[in-house]
Design a protein around this motif. Structure first.
Motif, PDB file in Angstrom:
ATOM      1  N   VAL A  80       4.768   3.344  12.622  1.00  0.00           N
ATOM      2  CA  VAL A  80       5.989   2.547  12.655  1.00  0.00           C
ATOM      3  C   VAL A  80       6.558   2.650  14.065  1.00  0.00           C
ATOM      4  O   VAL A  80       6.763   3.748  14.584  1.00  0.00           O
ATOM      5  CB  VAL A  80       7.024   3.035  11.617  1.00  0.00           C
ATOM      6  N   VAL A  81       6.787   1.496  14.667  1.00  0.00           N
ATOM      7  CA  VAL A  81       7.253   1.442  16.057  1.00  0.00           C
ATOM      8  C   VAL A  81       8.322   0.366  16.174  1.00  0.00           C
ATOM      9  O   VAL A  81       8.300  -0.625  15.436  1.00  0.00           O
ATOM     10  CB  VAL A  81       6.059   1.166  17.009  1.00  0.00           C
ATOM     11  N   GLY A  82       9.273   0.560  17.070  1.00  0.00           N
ATOM     12  CA  GLY A  82      10.308  -0.439  17.296  1.00  0.00           C
ATOM     13  C   GLY A  82       9.797  -1.549  18.192  1.00  0.00           C
ATOM     14  O   GLY A  82       8.939  -1.339  19.049  1.00  0.00           O
ATOM     15  N   SER A  83      10.340  -2.752  17.974  1.00  0.00           N
ATOM     16  CA  SER A  83       9.968  -3.903  18.794  1.00  0.00           C
ATOM     17  C   SER A  83      11.219  -4.699  19.116  1.00  0.00           C
ATOM     18  O   SER A  83      12.047  -4.953  18.242  1.00  0.00           O
ATOM     19  CB  SER A  83       8.968  -4.785  18.046  1.00  0.00           C
ATOM     20  N   HIS A  84      11.329  -5.089  20.362  1.00  0.00           N
ATOM     21  CA  HIS A  84      12.481  -5.880  20.797  1.00  0.00           C
ATOM     22  C   HIS A  84      12.204  -7.367  20.676  1.00  0.00           C
ATOM     23  O   HIS A  84      13.030  -8.171  21.078  1.00  0.00           O
ATOM     24  CB  HIS A  84      12.866  -5.522  22.225  1.00  0.00           C
ATOM     25  N   GLY A  85      11.051  -7.751  20.136  1.00  0.00           N
ATOM     26  CA  GLY A  85      10.747  -9.161  19.925  1.00  0.00           C
ATOM     27  C   GLY A  85      10.636  -9.945  21.214  1.00  0.00           C
ATOM     28  O   GLY A  85      11.065 -11.083  21.296  1.00  0.00           O
ATOM     29  N   ARG A  86      10.043  -9.345  22.210  1.00  0.00           N
ATOM     30  CA  ARG A  86       9.892 -10.032  23.491  1.00  0.00           C
ATOM     31  C   ARG A  86       8.934 -11.205  23.370  1.00  0.00           C
ATOM     32  O   ARG A  86       8.054 -11.210  22.524  1.00  0.00           O
ATOM     33  CB  ARG A  86       9.387  -9.063  24.549  1.00  0.00           C
ATOM     34  N   TYR A  87       9.114 -12.154  24.247  1.00  0.00           N
ATOM     35  CA  TYR A  87       8.231 -13.306  24.265  1.00  0.00           C
ATOM     36  C   TYR A  87       8.106 -13.783  25.701  1.00  0.00           C
ATOM     37  O   TYR A  87       8.795 -13.300  26.593  1.00  0.00           O
ATOM     38  CB  TYR A  87       8.751 -14.428  23.354  1.00  0.00           C
ATOM     39  N   GLY A  88       7.185 -14.688  25.897  1.00  0.00           N
ATOM     40  CA  GLY A  88       6.992 -15.240  27.242  1.00  0.00           C
ATOM     41  C   GLY A  88       6.507 -14.195  28.225  1.00  0.00           C
ATOM     42  O   GLY A  88       5.653 -13.371  27.905  1.00  0.00           O
ATOM     43  N   LEU A  89       7.095 -14.197  29.417  1.00  0.00           N
ATOM     44  CA  LEU A  89       6.673 -13.296  30.484  1.00  0.00           C
ATOM     45  C   LEU A  89       6.844 -11.830  30.091  1.00  0.00           C
ATOM     46  O   LEU A  89       5.995 -10.996  30.405  1.00  0.00           O
ATOM     47  CB  LEU A  89       7.449 -13.597  31.771  1.00  0.00           C
ATOM     48  N   ALA A  90       7.928 -11.504  29.386  1.00  0.00           N
ATOM     49  CA  ALA A  90       8.155 -10.117  28.974  1.00  0.00           C
ATOM     50  C   ALA A  90       7.026  -9.620  28.083  1.00  0.00           C
ATOM     51  O   ALA A  90       6.613  -8.468  28.177  1.00  0.00           O
ATOM     52  CB  ALA A  90       9.493  -9.985  28.256  1.00  0.00           C
ATOM     53  N   LEU A  91       6.508 -10.483  27.206  1.00  0.00           N
ATOM     54  CA  LEU A  91       5.399 -10.093  26.336  1.00  0.00           C
ATOM     55  C   LEU A  91       4.119  -9.944  27.147  1.00  0.00           C
ATOM     56  O   LEU A  91       3.346  -9.014  26.943  1.00  0.00           O
ATOM     57  CB  LEU A  91       5.203 -11.111  25.221  1.00  0.00           C
ATOM     58  N   ALA A 135       0.827  -1.199   0.000  1.00  0.00           N
ATOM     59  CA  ALA A 135       0.000   0.000   0.000  1.00  0.00           C
ATOM     60  C   ALA A 135       0.866   1.254   0.000  1.00  0.00           C
ATOM     61  O   ALA A 135       1.972   1.254   0.513  1.00  0.00           O
ATOM     62  CB  ALA A 135      -0.906   0.003   1.235  1.00  0.00           C
ATOM     63  N   GLN A 136       0.360   2.314  -0.599  1.00  0.00           N
ATOM     64  CA  GLN A 136       1.044   3.602  -0.589  1.00  0.00           C
ATOM     65  C   GLN A 136       0.639   4.330   0.690  1.00  0.00           C
ATOM     66  O   GLN A 136      -0.540   4.491   0.957  1.00  0.00           O
ATOM     67  CB  GLN A 136       0.616   4.416  -1.805  1.00  0.00           C
ATOM     68  N   TYR A 137       1.599   4.765   1.449  1.00  0.00           N
ATOM     69  CA  TYR A 137       1.326   5.472   2.700  1.00  0.00           C
ATOM     70  C   TYR A 137       1.693   6.937   2.539  1.00  0.00           C
ATOM     71  O   TYR A 137       2.785   7.262   2.094  1.00  0.00           O
ATOM     72  CB  TYR A 137       2.128   4.854   3.847  1.00  0.00           C
ATOM     73  N   SER A 138       0.759   7.815   2.892  1.00  0.00           N
ATOM     74  CA  SER A 138       1.023   9.240   2.744  1.00  0.00           C
ATOM     75  C   SER A 138       1.325   9.933   4.068  1.00  0.00           C
ATOM     76  O   SER A 138       2.023  10.937   4.094  1.00  0.00           O
ATOM     77  CB  SER A 138      -0.150   9.936   2.055  1.00  0.00           C
ATOM     78  N   LYS A 139       0.801   9.402   5.173  1.00  0.00           N
ATOM     79  CA  LYS A 139       1.081   9.971   6.495  1.00  0.00           C
ATOM     80  C   LYS A 139       1.536   8.845   7.411  1.00  0.00           C
ATOM     81  O   LYS A 139       0.765   7.934   7.722  1.00  0.00           O
ATOM     82  CB  LYS A 139      -0.151  10.658   7.081  1.00  0.00           C
ATOM     83  N   ILE A 140       2.780   8.951   7.827  1.00  0.00           N
ATOM     84  CA  ILE A 140       3.388   7.901   8.641  1.00  0.00           C
ATOM     85  C   ILE A 140       3.767   8.472   9.998  1.00  0.00           C
ATOM     86  O   ILE A 140       4.523   9.451  10.076  1.00  0.00           O
ATOM     87  CB  ILE A 140       4.624   7.306   7.939  1.00  0.00           C
ATOM     88  N   MET A 141       3.247   7.872  11.046  1.00  0.00           N
ATOM     89  CA  MET A 141       3.579   8.250  12.424  1.00  0.00           C
ATOM     90  C   MET A 141       4.709   7.338  12.891  1.00  0.00           C
ATOM     91  O   MET A 141       4.557   6.119  12.904  1.00  0.00           O
ATOM     92  CB  MET A 141       2.358   8.080  13.333  1.00  0.00           C
ATOM     93  N   ILE A 142       5.844   7.938  13.249  1.00  0.00           N
ATOM     94  CA  ILE A 142       6.994   7.182  13.743  1.00  0.00           C
ATOM     95  C   ILE A 142       7.050   7.359  15.255  1.00  0.00           C
ATOM     96  O   ILE A 142       7.279   8.463  15.750  1.00  0.00           O
ATOM     97  CB  ILE A 142       8.311   7.682  13.120  1.00  0.00           C
ATOM     98  N   ALA A 143       6.833   6.263  15.967  1.00  0.00           N
ATOM     99  CA  ALA A 143       6.871   6.302  17.432  1.00  0.00           C
ATOM    100  C   ALA A 143       8.282   5.952  17.880  1.00  0.00           C
ATOM    101  O   ALA A 143       8.790   4.880  17.557  1.00  0.00           O
ATOM    102  CB  ALA A 143       5.862   5.321  18.009  1.00  0.00           C
ATOM    103  N   VAL A 144       8.922   6.872  18.597  1.00  0.00           N
ATOM    104  CA  VAL A 144      10.298   6.655  19.035  1.00  0.00           C
ATOM    105  C   VAL A 144      10.412   6.798  20.545  1.00  0.00           C
ATOM    106  O   VAL A 144       9.686   7.571  21.171  1.00  0.00           O
ATOM    107  CB  VAL A 144      11.282   7.630  18.341  1.00  0.00           C
TER     108      VAL A 144
END
Length: 146
Positions: free
Chosen positions: A109-120, A2-11
């Motif tokens: 768009v947001v960063g993810s540390h790929g947590r799993y288990g209890l952290a998730l 898809a073409q995105y025209s407004k992108i929110m970057i969460a930092v």
């Protein structure tokens, strides 16, 4: 795709934030005119739940001031002007949703540390943003990729 025209970057303004912004810029085809940045500051009262009878306002103001300086420098480095940089106080997933709706974003768009288990189970911002978003969400894997 898809073409995105407004992108929110969460930092979170960590060193991983540059990777998130770079990915968002690539999706935008290098055109930064539709990119917005958001950084959410969690109130200190959330962390301590009011258990400590202390006035955190001075500390909270200092945190806000430092975050504003960091976001300004970060935004300038990525070609995103001040009018598209947002700093808000609150719960990250709620405030990111609100800001995305306010600007009518079609991608977060947001960063993810790929947590799993209890952290998730304990919750992550990326997971919180994914659930309840009214637009597409891209979680960019950052940090250790083991």
């Amino acid at each position: 795709m898809a073409q995105y025209s407004k992108i929110m970057i969460a930092v979170d303004l960590s060193e991983d934030s540059a990777e998130v912004a770079t990915k968002a810029s690539a999706i935008a085809g290098g055109d930064t005119s539709g990119l917005h940045l958001i950084h959410v500051i969690e109130p200190l009262s959330f962390a301590y739940g009011g258990d400590i009878p202390m006035d955190f306002s001075g500390i909270q103001d200092e945190i806000h001031q430092q975050a504003t300086q960091q976001l300004t420098a970060f935004g300038n480095a990525h070609g995103i002007p001040a009018e598209r940089q947002h700093i808000v106080l609150g719960r990250p997933e709620v405030e990111i949703h609100n800001a995305a709706q306010e600007i009518d974003a079609d991608l977060i768009v947001v960063g993810s540390h790929g947590r799993y288990g209890l952290a998730l189970l304990m919750g992550s911002t990326a997971n919180g943003v994914l659930h309840g978003a009214t637009c597409d969400v891209l979680a960019v894997r950052v940090g250790d990729h083991d």
